[in-house]
Design an enzyme around this catalytic site. Structure first.
Site, PDB file in Angstrom:
ATOM      1  N   ASP A   1       3.954   3.139   6.219  1.00  0.00           N
ATOM      2  CA  ASP A   1       3.402   2.816   7.543  1.00  0.00           C
ATOM      3  C   ASP A   1       4.371   2.059   8.435  1.00  0.00           C
ATOM      4  O   ASP A   1       5.364   1.485   7.982  1.00  0.00           O
ATOM      5  CB  ASP A   1       2.162   1.945   7.393  1.00  0.00           C
ATOM      6  CG  ASP A   1       2.540   0.495   7.040  1.00  0.00           C
ATOM      7  OD1 ASP A   1       3.309   0.305   6.069  1.00  0.00           O
ATOM      8  OD2 ASP A   1       2.099  -0.429   7.741  1.00  0.00           O
TER       9      ASP A   1
ATOM     10  N   PHE B   1      13.932   3.254  10.588  1.00  0.00           N
ATOM     11  CA  PHE B   1      12.600   2.918  10.082  1.00  0.00           C
ATOM     12  C   PHE B   1      11.858   4.218   9.777  1.00  0.00           C
ATOM     13  O   PHE B   1      11.789   5.109  10.612  1.00  0.00           O
ATOM     14  CB  PHE B   1      11.830   2.091  11.106  1.00  0.00           C
ATOM     15  CG  PHE B   1      10.723   1.310  10.475  1.00  0.00           C
ATOM     16  CD1 PHE B   1      10.977   0.106   9.834  1.00  0.00           C
ATOM     17  CD2 PHE B   1       9.422   1.791  10.487  1.00  0.00           C
ATOM     18  CE1 PHE B   1       9.964  -0.612   9.218  1.00  0.00           C
ATOM     19  CE2 PHE B   1       8.389   1.073   9.872  1.00  0.00           C
ATOM     20  CZ  PHE B   1       8.672  -0.127   9.244  1.00  0.00           C
TER      21      PHE B   1
ATOM     22  N   ARG C   1       0.536   6.440   8.117  1.00  0.00           N
ATOM     23  CA  ARG C   1       0.511   6.682   6.666  1.00  0.00           C
ATOM     24  C   ARG C   1       0.063   8.105   6.344  1.00  0.00           C
ATOM     25  O   ARG C   1       0.415   8.662   5.316  1.00  0.00           O
ATOM     26  CB  ARG C   1      -0.485   5.736   5.969  1.00  0.00           C
ATOM     27  CG  ARG C   1      -0.031   4.297   5.877  1.00  0.00           C
ATOM     28  CD  ARG C   1      -0.922   3.556   4.890  1.00  0.00           C
ATOM     29  NE  ARG C   1      -0.924   2.132   5.127  1.00  0.00           N
ATOM     30  CZ  ARG C   1       0.013   1.295   4.658  1.00  0.00           C
ATOM     31  NH1 ARG C   1       1.001   1.735   3.924  1.00  0.00           N
ATOM     32  NH2 ARG C   1      -0.075   0.012   4.934  1.00  0.00           N
TER      33      ARG C   1
ATOM     34  N   LYS D   1       0.816  -1.199   0.000  1.00  0.00           N
ATOM     35  CA  LYS D   1       0.000   0.000   0.000  1.00  0.00           C
ATOM     36  C   LYS D   1       0.858   1.261   0.000  1.00  0.00           C
ATOM     37  O   LYS D   1       0.375   2.342  -0.286  1.00  0.00           O
ATOM     38  CB  LYS D   1      -0.887   0.022   1.260  1.00  0.00           C
ATOM     39  CG  LYS D   1      -1.870  -1.094   1.391  1.00  0.00           C
ATOM     40  CD  LYS D   1      -2.599  -0.886   2.732  1.00  0.00           C
ATOM     41  CE  LYS D   1      -3.243  -2.152   3.210  1.00  0.00           C
ATOM     42  NZ  LYS D   1      -3.833  -1.966   4.558  1.00  0.00           N
ATOM     43  N   GLY D   2       2.128   1.099   0.341  1.00  0.00           N
ATOM     44  CA  GLY D   2       2.989   2.238   0.658  1.00  0.00           C
ATOM     45  C   GLY D   2       3.149   3.288  -0.425  1.00  0.00           C
ATOM     46  O   GLY D   2       3.466   4.435  -0.126  1.00  0.00           O
TER      47      GLY D   2
ATOM     48  N   LYS E   1      17.121   2.866   0.993  1.00  0.00           N
ATOM     49  CA  LYS E   1      17.917   2.674   2.217  1.00  0.00           C
ATOM     50  C   LYS E   1      19.076   1.741   1.852  1.00  0.00           C
ATOM     51  O   LYS E   1      19.049   0.547   2.151  1.00  0.00           O
ATOM     52  CB  LYS E   1      17.017   2.025   3.274  1.00  0.00           C
ATOM     53  CG  LYS E   1      17.277   2.462   4.696  1.00  0.00           C
ATOM     54  CD  LYS E   1      16.535   1.600   5.691  1.00  0.00           C
ATOM     55  CE  LYS E   1      15.109   1.980   5.929  1.00  0.00           C
ATOM     56  NZ  LYS E   1      14.435   1.083   6.892  1.00  0.00           N
TER      57      LYS E   1
HETATM   58  P1  IMP Z   1      12.612  -4.808   1.199  1.00  0.00           P
HETATM   59  O1  IMP Z   1      12.142  -6.090   0.617  1.00  0.00           O
HETATM   60  O2  IMP Z   1      13.413  -5.041   2.466  1.00  0.00           O
HETATM   61  O3  IMP Z   1      13.394  -3.943   0.219  1.00  0.00           O
HETATM   62  O4  IMP Z   1      11.370  -3.958   1.682  1.00  0.00           O
HETATM   63  C1  IMP Z   1      10.124  -4.162   1.142  1.00  0.00           C
HETATM   64  C2  IMP Z   1       9.066  -3.270   1.690  1.00  0.00           C
HETATM   65  O5  IMP Z   1       9.125  -3.204   3.108  1.00  0.00           O
HETATM   66  C3  IMP Z   1       9.098  -1.829   1.244  1.00  0.00           C
HETATM   67  O6  IMP Z   1       8.542  -1.629  -0.008  1.00  0.00           O
HETATM   68  C4  IMP Z   1       8.239  -1.198   2.325  1.00  0.00           C
HETATM   69  O7  IMP Z   1       6.866  -1.340   2.029  1.00  0.00           O
HETATM   70  C5  IMP Z   1       8.627  -1.985   3.555  1.00  0.00           C
HETATM   71  N1  IMP Z   1       9.665  -1.254   4.290  1.00  0.00           N
HETATM   72  C6  IMP Z   1      11.004  -1.381   4.229  1.00  0.00           C
HETATM   73  N2  IMP Z   1      11.634  -0.488   5.015  1.00  0.00           N
HETATM   74  C7  IMP Z   1      10.653   0.244   5.581  1.00  0.00           C
HETATM   75  C8  IMP Z   1      10.644   1.372   6.476  1.00  0.00           C
HETATM   76  O8  IMP Z   1      11.672   1.923   6.919  1.00  0.00           O
HETATM   77  N3  IMP Z   1       9.411   1.844   6.801  1.00  0.00           N
HETATM   78  C9  IMP Z   1       8.257   1.305   6.347  1.00  0.00           C
HETATM   79  N4  IMP Z   1       8.207   0.289   5.498  1.00  0.00           N
HETATM   80  C10 IMP Z   1       9.394  -0.240   5.120  1.00  0.00           C
END
Ligand code: IMP
Ligand code: MG
Length: 176
Positions: A159, A152, A165, A43-44, A131
């Protein structure tokens, strides 16, 4: 697990507006006349996507896809699947994926592989935030908004356990 996390501003709404405008200008320059398919990762990405497409005043299509999420955890489990799929055909389309944050890179590299198998004419990634300190698999981000520290983040659609959000700025969560 933190009990009472408190958001502190990392990027203000004004900084976000400037950044989204410049991303939109780049995307417009590259995709105008190609009728691209923009796929938002739910949803982000929904707030970012809503602002971005209103600055792209040329014909395009919008789709959404949903991957399995973190739930309450702040760490990716690494096991990713599509929980809500696409209706639009990807074959032969110029596809631009819109993501909120690339953290370990596991989710987005899974999604890019999934979409590549559907034979798009082109496949690129636009991410609001990156990140890089947490990366486990290499990811090429074609259009990037902000690089964020190893904290985070929440707000502007992003979220923590469905909270925060609605915040108009991009914030980090600090312990009370
Ligand atoms: P990844 O697979 O670790 O690259 O992260 C996948 C998903 O996790 C991202 O698209 C976000 O929706 C969520 N996510 C990762 N880091 C954060 C954060 O710092 N805050 C909130 N959601 C996060
Ligand atoms: Mg996401």
């Amino acid at each position: 697990m933190r009990s009472q996390p408190k958001p502190g501003i990392l990027f203000t709404r004004d900084e976000i507006e400037v950044t989204v405008k410049s991303l939109a200008a780049e995307i417009k320059r590259d995709y105008q006349g190609r009728h691209p398919l923009l796929i938002g990762v739910l949803k982000g990405s929904f707030v970012f996507m809503a602002d971005l497409i209103r600055l792209l005043d040329f014909p395009l299509e919008v789709e959404f896809i949903r991957l399995s999420s973190y739930g309450r955890a702040m760490e990716s489990s690494g096991k990713i699947k599509v929980v809500q799929g696409l209706r639009a055909k990807v074959i032969g389309r110029d596809v631009l994926v819109i993501e909120d944050i690339v953290d370990t890179g596991l989710a987005i590299s899974f999604l890019l592989d999934y979409l590549r198998k559907k034979k798009p004419a082109s496949l690129k990634l636009c991410a609001l935030t990156d990140k890089p300190s947490r990366r486990q698999v290499p990811v090429t981000i074609d259009y990037l908004g902000f690089t964020v520290p190893n904290k985070f983040i929440v707000g502007y659609g992003i979220d923590w356990d469905e909270k925060f959000r609605y915040l108009p700025d991009i914030c980090t969560l600090e312990d009370e």
